[in-house]
Design an enzyme around this catalytic site. Sequence first.
Site, PDB file in Angstrom:
ATOM      1  CB  SER A 129      -1.047   0.020   1.372  1.00 30.72           C
ATOM      2  OG  SER A 129      -1.950   1.151   1.100  1.00 30.72           O
ATOM      3  CG  ASP A 149      -3.478  -3.723  -4.276  1.00 33.18           C
ATOM      4  OD1 ASP A 149      -3.552  -3.609  -5.417  1.00 33.18           O
ATOM      5  OD2 ASP A 149      -4.670  -3.353  -3.437  1.00 33.18           O
ATOM      6  CG  HIS A 174      -5.433  -2.367  -0.018  1.00 31.59           C
ATOM      7  ND1 HIS A 174      -4.814  -2.219  -1.054  1.00 31.59           N
ATOM      8  CD2 HIS A 174      -4.822  -1.670   0.806  1.00 31.59           C
ATOM      9  CE1 HIS A 174      -3.774  -1.354  -1.083  1.00 31.59           C
ATOM     10  NE2 HIS A 174      -3.901  -0.872   0.355  1.00 31.59           N
TER      11      HIS A 174
END
Length: 396
Positions: free
Chosen positions: A217, A245, A308
């Site tokens: 992230s 991601d 996610h």
Amino acid sequence: MSRLRVHTKTITLILIWLAVATHVQAGLFSIPDLGKSLQNIATGVSKDITSYIPTPEGIFESSKNLVAGYPFEVTSSAINSICSSALSSQTIRSRVTPDLKEMQFQLRTSCNKYSYPLLDANQLWRGPEFDPSKKVVILATGWTTTVNNSDTIDMLAKAYNCRGDVNFVAVDIANYVATLYTWAALNTDEIGASLAEGLYVLSQIVPLENIHLIGHSLGAHIVGAAGRYFNYKTGKLVPRITGLDPAKPCFNEGHVLSGLQRGDAKFIDVIHSNPGVLGKRDPMGDVDFYPGGLDPLPKGCLDVVCAHGRSWEYYAESVYPGNESNFMAKRCTSQTRLLENKCPGADSPMGYAVSHELRGNYFLEVRGAAPYGLGANREKIGRQATCGLCQEKKEE
């Protein structure tokens, strides 16, 4: 979703027939010719349409993404545009300035956690718990996660400690990615620059080729910045950065926050598990993997938070010894073509054992529950349950 789409060939055949009908009306073709063409079209469609009848699983996956996936993608894109515009106009400024004295490196062994100041990384790299003969993996996590409250760190530490040939280090950036998201995003570049200083000290002790940066992230953008600043300082590139991601909102190439990008390391591999919503959809690395395709929600996830997080779950599974080939992918243009066996070329592993020679976009199928890789051996996975855990605690 692919099974609900009308096949391109079918549409093309219908359009051809309409064109023929137009020519008949103009007197260019005869009625028998039109009848024969209609018969051929019907035969082609009947042969082709059976492979596109949706299965119950396909209907569920498609409906799930229509209800809980794509609407969030639209919202995320709007937020992303607004955020980039606001940052460009300098109307948003971080109210939380990172205090480097509060940041630490945390070495994770099977039994213990050893923390040392980020500004004095030499304490860790030359400490008795650190083994300079081993490779070094440094992980930075995302928004609202901290070093002692992160499943990402715990699971990856366990997987790498199972291998036993790596010093696994987490970057403890205190609460500077646990603030309001836009402030946290603004902090990624400065934190990355500080991390680069620690990397410089480390590279004096451990061969540069033994260093691997991983970020999930916002953490993906932090390690991207670290690789960039390390290159500015030394003229050298870290060998590998893995982006799990990478966060989408506020990060756009060419804007105030560019985030992770090609050239931040010699080789960059990216795993997209929530493309277009919380994670970036566009390719960002030398090789980009799309497990399950471009849909926002992969199999087994009903919300974007689950999606996610799947990127690091996939990666962690691939780290365990014997799991290197759990996730085999093909270079392709879409998941649809992959399912139709229209992707030429050899299979290549996603995750731990990725080839540094790969370039382009790769697609693969995954399961909806662990083990996620189609190549997983359930018996072997069962034996890995205690691997990487502290032997003292296991004996207790």
